[in-house]
Design a protein around this motif. Structure first.
Motif, mmCIF file in Angstrom:
data_model
loop_
_atom_site.group_PDB
_atom_site.id
_atom_site.type_symbol
_atom_site.label_atom_id
_atom_site.label_comp_id
_atom_site.label_asym_id
_atom_site.label_seq_id
_atom_site.Cartn_x
_atom_site.Cartn_y
_atom_site.Cartn_z
ATOM 1 N N LEU A 251 0.904 -0.989 0.066
ATOM 2 C CA LEU A 251 -0.152 0.018 0.055
ATOM 3 C C LEU A 251 0.807 1.257 0.238
ATOM 4 C CD1 LEU A 251 -2.829 1.230 0.268
ATOM 5 C CD2 LEU A 251 -2.647 1.112 2.603
ATOM 6 N N ALA A 252 1.865 1.116 0.915
ATOM 7 C CA ALA A 252 2.819 2.490 0.958
ATOM 8 C C ALA A 252 3.278 2.498 -0.335
ATOM 9 C CB ALA A 252 3.817 2.177 1.951
ATOM 10 N N TRP A 253 3.839 1.360 -1.310
ATOM 11 C CA TRP A 253 4.591 1.592 -2.558
ATOM 12 C C TRP A 253 3.474 2.209 -3.337
ATOM 13 C CZ3 TRP A 253 3.248 -0.419 -7.126
ATOM 14 C CH2 TRP A 253 4.391 -0.263 -8.308
ATOM 15 N N ALA A 254 2.192 1.645 -3.346
ATOM 16 C CA ALA A 254 1.240 2.171 -4.282
ATOM 17 C C ALA A 254 1.012 3.675 -4.279
ATOM 18 C CB ALA A 254 -0.047 1.207 -4.215
ATOM 19 N N LEU A 255 0.831 4.058 -2.851
ATOM 20 C CA LEU A 255 0.479 5.393 -2.662
ATOM 21 C C LEU A 255 1.763 6.380 -3.259
ATOM 22 C CD1 LEU A 255 -1.412 5.319 0.694
ATOM 23 C CD2 LEU A 255 -2.255 5.832 -1.410
ATOM 24 N N VAL A 256 2.990 5.972 -2.720
ATOM 25 C CA VAL A 256 4.290 6.407 -3.123
ATOM 26 C C VAL A 256 4.266 6.602 -4.680
ATOM 27 C CG1 VAL A 256 6.765 6.430 -3.208
ATOM 28 C CG2 VAL A 256 5.556 5.969 -1.010
ATOM 29 N N PHE A 257 4.155 5.398 -5.331
ATOM 30 C CA PHE A 257 4.106 5.567 -6.689
ATOM 31 C C PHE A 257 3.123 6.665 -7.377
ATOM 32 C CE2 PHE A 257 2.932 3.892 -10.861
ATOM 33 C CZ PHE A 257 4.324 3.891 -11.516
ATOM 34 N N GLY A 258 1.731 6.474 -6.734
ATOM 35 C CA GLY A 258 0.647 7.178 -7.259
ATOM 36 C C GLY A 258 1.218 8.873 -7.006
ATOM 37 N N ALA A 259 1.688 9.060 -5.692
ATOM 38 C CA ALA A 259 2.170 10.448 -5.748
ATOM 39 C C ALA A 259 3.017 10.857 -6.471
ATOM 40 C CB ALA A 259 2.443 10.613 -4.224
ATOM 41 N N HIS A 260 3.892 10.041 -6.621
ATOM 42 C CA HIS A 260 5.151 10.445 -7.756
ATOM 43 C C HIS A 260 4.686 10.613 -9.145
ATOM 44 C CE1 HIS A 260 8.496 9.592 -10.614
ATOM 45 N NE2 HIS A 260 9.074 10.590 -9.765
ATOM 46 N N GLU A 261 3.794 9.527 -9.675
ATOM 47 C CA GLU A 261 3.004 9.688 -11.044
ATOM 48 C C GLU A 261 2.272 11.052 -10.944
ATOM 49 O OE1 GLU A 261 3.578 8.029 -13.791
ATOM 50 O OE2 GLU A 261 5.323 7.544 -12.678
ATOM 51 N N LEU A 262 1.444 11.252 -9.877
ATOM 52 C CA LEU A 262 0.571 12.468 -10.138
ATOM 53 C C LEU A 262 1.535 13.710 -10.167
ATOM 54 C CD1 LEU A 262 -2.018 13.862 -9.843
ATOM 55 C CD2 LEU A 262 -1.922 13.796 -7.133
ATOM 56 N N THR A 263 2.711 13.816 -9.406
ATOM 57 C CA THR A 263 3.623 14.778 -9.501
ATOM 58 C C THR A 263 4.104 15.073 -11.105
ATOM 59 O OG1 THR A 263 4.036 14.649 -7.160
ATOM 60 C CG2 THR A 263 5.512 16.039 -8.335
ATOM 61 N N ALA A 264 4.655 14.047 -11.369
ATOM 62 C CA ALA A 264 5.107 13.959 -12.809
ATOM 63 C C ALA A 264 4.166 14.176 -13.512
ATOM 64 C CB ALA A 264 5.782 12.410 -13.155
ATOM 65 N N SER A 265 2.916 13.629 -13.726
ATOM 66 C CA SER A 265 1.920 13.968 -14.614
ATOM 67 C C SER A 265 1.476 15.510 -14.755
ATOM 68 C CB SER A 265 0.492 13.331 -14.063
ATOM 69 O OG SER A 265 -0.780 13.275 -14.912
ATOM 70 N N LEU A 266 1.494 15.932 -13.506
ATOM 71 C CA LEU A 266 1.336 17.593 -13.379
ATOM 72 C C LEU A 266 2.359 18.157 -14.294
ATOM 73 C CD1 LEU A 266 0.272 17.916 -9.581
ATOM 74 C CD2 LEU A 266 -1.127 18.274 -11.728
ATOM 75 N N ASP A 267 3.686 17.759 -13.927
ATOM 76 C CA ASP A 267 4.642 18.354 -14.744
ATOM 77 C C ASP A 267 4.513 18.111 -16.343
ATOM 78 O OD1 ASP A 267 5.781 19.103 -12.628
ATOM 79 O OD2 ASP A 267 7.330 17.594 -12.017
ATOM 80 N N ARG A 268 4.291 16.558 -16.588
ATOM 81 C CA ARG A 268 4.021 16.451 -17.937
ATOM 82 C C ARG A 268 3.138 17.465 -18.632
ATOM 83 N NH1 ARG A 268 5.023 11.067 -16.260
ATOM 84 N NH2 ARG A 268 2.894 10.699 -16.234
#
Length: 807
Positions: free
Chosen positions: A264-281
């Motif tokens: 769960l921690a990995w999924a949330l971390v990955f989701g947060a990172h992807e959300l941040t990266a998605s915003l940048d993209r």
């Protein structure tokens, strides 16, 4: 650190915070959950150990009670004065022993067990031994034995030194646990251990258990001896310890929950990172989109211009023929609708529709190829366009072999006829097609329209009807529409509809015209002639309906019906005629039937089903039918001739009359059409040409049959010229099958002193002037030839086959 590194690290800051929060919260939840689970397991273990302790104590009490009963029974036996040897012995699982530990009577107990327990008794210090108590457990083999002892209270007067003093009852620890239902402990998932504390050494002795190294955190409970055997403050007899097999904190649950937390921690971390990266993209994409938008706006103008050009091209292709560039049928119909509206508005007085059909266009496609046909159409269109210069009109391609002209303003039908004459003149010169010079003929039908009340379809139908009439005319190439043509067209349509069901209604019939051996004066065969007994029109000859059958596509089933009917009649005639009488029946085949791929197989099947020899069947073909498709006709005729069916070239002298046809196809007979119809005005010339035809056929190994022999003089002249066979009204009119069979049996030659008597079949009277059955009762012996013989007797005939193929 560079700006890029800081930016990269900033992307992971939200993900790191999320990971820390999730891990801390999850660890706290897991800790609380495991503590709660351990508390629940402690409670369950305490409840289970208490329950099992009571059950074991109850079994010990039962063993004690049984031992006391055994002591009382022994006392009664001693009180009656019986000796142990003579009296009743101890019960099962019990024995008696003396005061010094000697087994006095073992009863049905195992003596080895009794001695082992007696030895344990002997080694036990007297001071440590209670008057009544529990002995053991004692190891015996792989078992632990628990025993209870009680004194035998015998009268002192009767007690002897060797008399039993103690009664001992025993039971294995395993059996005791089974009776106590101890298996539930294992089923409930607990590990257990039963041990005993030595009262002398205070050492712990393990008796029985599911695991040897029971941890100290196990839940334990004392198993006390029965109250009668031990004082209240006595130590426990045995001790039962329980612990869950998986432990108070199950490793599997801990691992699974920890793993779930990490996932769960990995999924949330990955989701947060992807959300941040998605915003940048997304921000980068928006910036790129702005740049592309400017480029798209620049290209959009150019694409709009290209689209408009393409639309204009498609619009042109929609309304024009792709090869000739002429307007097509759709454009013509639009222009015709507009012209009719102008007529209704009185803006025009009269318009004309002209349809032009190119003869033998299909033959050109088949012989020279379809591209050659397109080239021919292009050249014809160019010539017609030139001929129509100065005329306000629309020239369009109406079909594969048709053109259409819409004349917008005409003064009279005569003016339209003048325009069609110009078009006919324009095609007079040969057309150059692939090193060939092709001369074509055209048929023209037109109509003049001076009322705008007509629909476009009705106006076109009038021109089409006129064109259909022109196609059926021999000499008239241009036909103007008249109101009477509409009724004739409707009649033709009705006939075509009736043709499709004529076979089902059995409306066709066959007549037979005998073919006579001029030398032997006997009938050798007959030609099958088709008639249609129409329910409204009456009896129709082939000329009335066969062209319609060709166009309607029913000529093949009709011809198959004729072949089947003829073969059945031939089989019947064979049975009814005297043995040795030979005959044949000939059937006419059209060009369409020759193109039927199943013709040969059908003929073979019918001959086999009717058991008719191929020699009784012959096929007649005209030169015109052969020229429509040379390769297909030759293949079909070779197949039929290979079956043993002889072939006749019909109407020789009316078509091409080319010697190459006689050599190219496997003919056996030549039928000379109307050899004595005087049209040349010269008897000697007619006789010479007829004689030449007969000599030619004889030299080619062919047999000649003269058709339409109407007089005795004609029959005699033919016989003198070497023609052996004749057919015509001089010998017999077409007759029914039964009459034809009678003539095969007994043919009576016509009288030579008088005019012939025509014996027509019932219902065939008055049909003598039809083509193929012409009735001419003339006495002139003049040899008469066809109207337009094109017989070629020059050296060019040596290359006739090549000439035909080039056409």
């Amino acid at each position: 650190m560079t700006t890029i590194d800081l930016k990269h690290l900033s992307r992971w800051l939200p993900a790191t915070l999320v990971a820390v929060v999730v891990l801390l919260a999850g660890a706290r939840l897991i800790t609380l959950s495991m503590r709660d689970h351990a508390a629940q397991m402690h409670s369950a273990a305490q409840s289970t150990v208490t329950r099992e302790t009571r059950l074991i104590e109850a079994q010990l009490q039962a063993l004690t009670d049984r031992t006391r009963d055994e002591a009382r029974r022994a006392a009664r036996a001693l009180g009656q004065g019986t000796t142990p040897a003579a009296g009743a012995g101890p019960g099962r699982g019990a024995f008696w022993m003396t005061a010094d530990g000697t087994v006095a009577r073992a009863g049905d107990a195992d003596t080895a067990v009794s001695r082992a327990l007696a030895n344990e008794w002997a080694v036990t210090a007297a001071r440590a031994r209670a008057p009544t108590g529990i002995l053991g457990p004692v190891r015996y083999g792989s078992q632990w034995i628990i025993a209870a002892y009680a004194p035998i209270e015998a009268p002192q007067a009767k007690a002897a030194a060797a008399s039993p003093a103690w009664a001992v009852g025993y039971q294995s620890l395993d059996a005791l646990l089974v009776r106590a239902g101890f298996g539930r402990v294992v089923k409930d998932g607990f590990a257990f251990q039963i041990n005993q504390t030595d009262p002398l050494t205070h050492g712990v002795r393990e008796l029985f258990g599911s695991r040897p190294d029971m941890p100290s955190d196990a839940v334990a409970s004392a198993i006390r001896a029965p109250a009668a055997f031990s004082p209240p403050n006595a130590s426990a007899y045995l001790q039962l310890a329980l612990r869950p097999r998986t432990g108070w904190y199950p490793t599997g649950d801990l691992v699974s929950r920890t793993g779930l937390l990490l996932l769960l921690a990995w999924a949330l971390v990955f989701g947060a990172h992807e959300l941040t990266a998605s915003l940048d993209r997304t921000q980068s994409a928006l910036a790129q989109a702005r740049k592309r938008l400017h480029a798209v706006n620049d290209r959009l103008g150019a694409e709009i211009e290209q689209h408009q050009a393409l639309q204009r091209s498609l619009e042109h292709a929609r309304y024009h023929d792709p090869f000739t560039g002429l307007p097509n049928r759709r454009y013509f119909m639009d222009q015709l609708d507009r012209a009719l509206r102008e007529l209704r508005n009185r803006r025009r007085q009269r318009i004309a529709i002209v349809l032009i059909d190119i003869d033998r266009f299909t033959l050109i496609n088949d012989t020279l190829g379809h591209t050659a046909g397109d080239e021919l159409m292009l050249q014809v269109a160019q010539r017609f366009a030139k001929a129509l210069e100065g005329v306000e009109c629309v020239l369009a391609r109406w079909g594969s072999e048709q053109l259409a002209v819409l004349v917008h303003e005409v003064q009279s039908p005569a003016a339209v006829h003048a325009i069609t004459t110009e078009l006919q003149n324009a095609r007079q010169e040969p057309f150059a097609l692939r090193q060939h010079r092709v001369k074509i003929a055209t048929r023209v039908g037109f109509t003049c329209i001076d009322s705008g009340l007509q629909r476009a379809e009705d106006a076109l139908r009038e021109a089409d009807v006129a064109l259909s009439v022109a196609k059926r005319q021999q000499n008239q190439l241009t036909v103007a529409y008249t109101p009477g043509m509409g009724g004739a067209a409707v009649s033709l349509v009705s006939l075509e509809a009736d043709l499709h069901i004529a076979l089902e209604r059995n409306e066709f019939r066959l007549l037979f015209q005998p073919i006579v051996d001029l030398r032997g004066q006997r009938v050798v065969g007959a030609e099958a002639l088709l008639r249609w007994r129409h329910p409204v029109e009456g009896l129709l000859t082939p000329n009335d309906f066969l062209p319609i059958a060709e166009e309607a596509g029913v000529i093949v089933p009709v011809t198959r019906w004729i072949i089947q009917r003829v073969c059945r009649l031939a089989a019947e005639w064979r049975r009814r005629l005297p043995q040795g009488v030979s005959f044949y029946i000939s059937v006419n085949l059209s060009a369409t039937v020759l193109r039927d791929p199943g013709l040969r197989d059908y003929v073979a099947r019918v001959l086999e089903e009717t058991r008719t020899p191929p020699g009784h069947l012959k096929f007649e073909l005209t030169e015109g039918g052969l020229m429509s498709n040379l390769s297909a006709a030759r293949e079909a005729l070779d197949a039929l001739h290979g079956m043993g069916i002889e072939l006749m070239l019909d109407d020789f002298g009316t078509g091409y009359s080319s010697l190459s046809n006689l050599q190219l196809f496997p003919f056996d007979y030549v039928k000379i059409d109307r050899p004595f119809v005087n049209r040349t005005g010269s008897e000697r010339a007619n006789n010479a040409i007829t004689s030449a035809i007969l000599q030619m056929t004889s030299s080619l190994g062919l047999r000649a049959v003269a058709e339409v022999v109407e007089t005795q003089a004609a029959a005699q002249a033919l016989l003198q010229m070497g023609c052996n066979f004749g057919q015509g009204y001089f010998f017999s009119a077409p007759v029914e099958a039964e009459q034809a069979l009678e003539q095969l049996r007994h043919y009576v030659a016509p009288s030579t002193a008088a005019a012939p008597t025509v014996r027509a079949a019932a219902g065939d009277a008055g049909q003598g002037h039809a083509a193929g059955d012409t009735l001419v009762l003339a006495d002139s012996p003049t040899v008469k030839l066809p109207e337009s013989p094109t017989l070629v007797l020059s050296e060019d005939e040596m290359n006739a086959q090549h000439t035909v193929q080039r056409r």
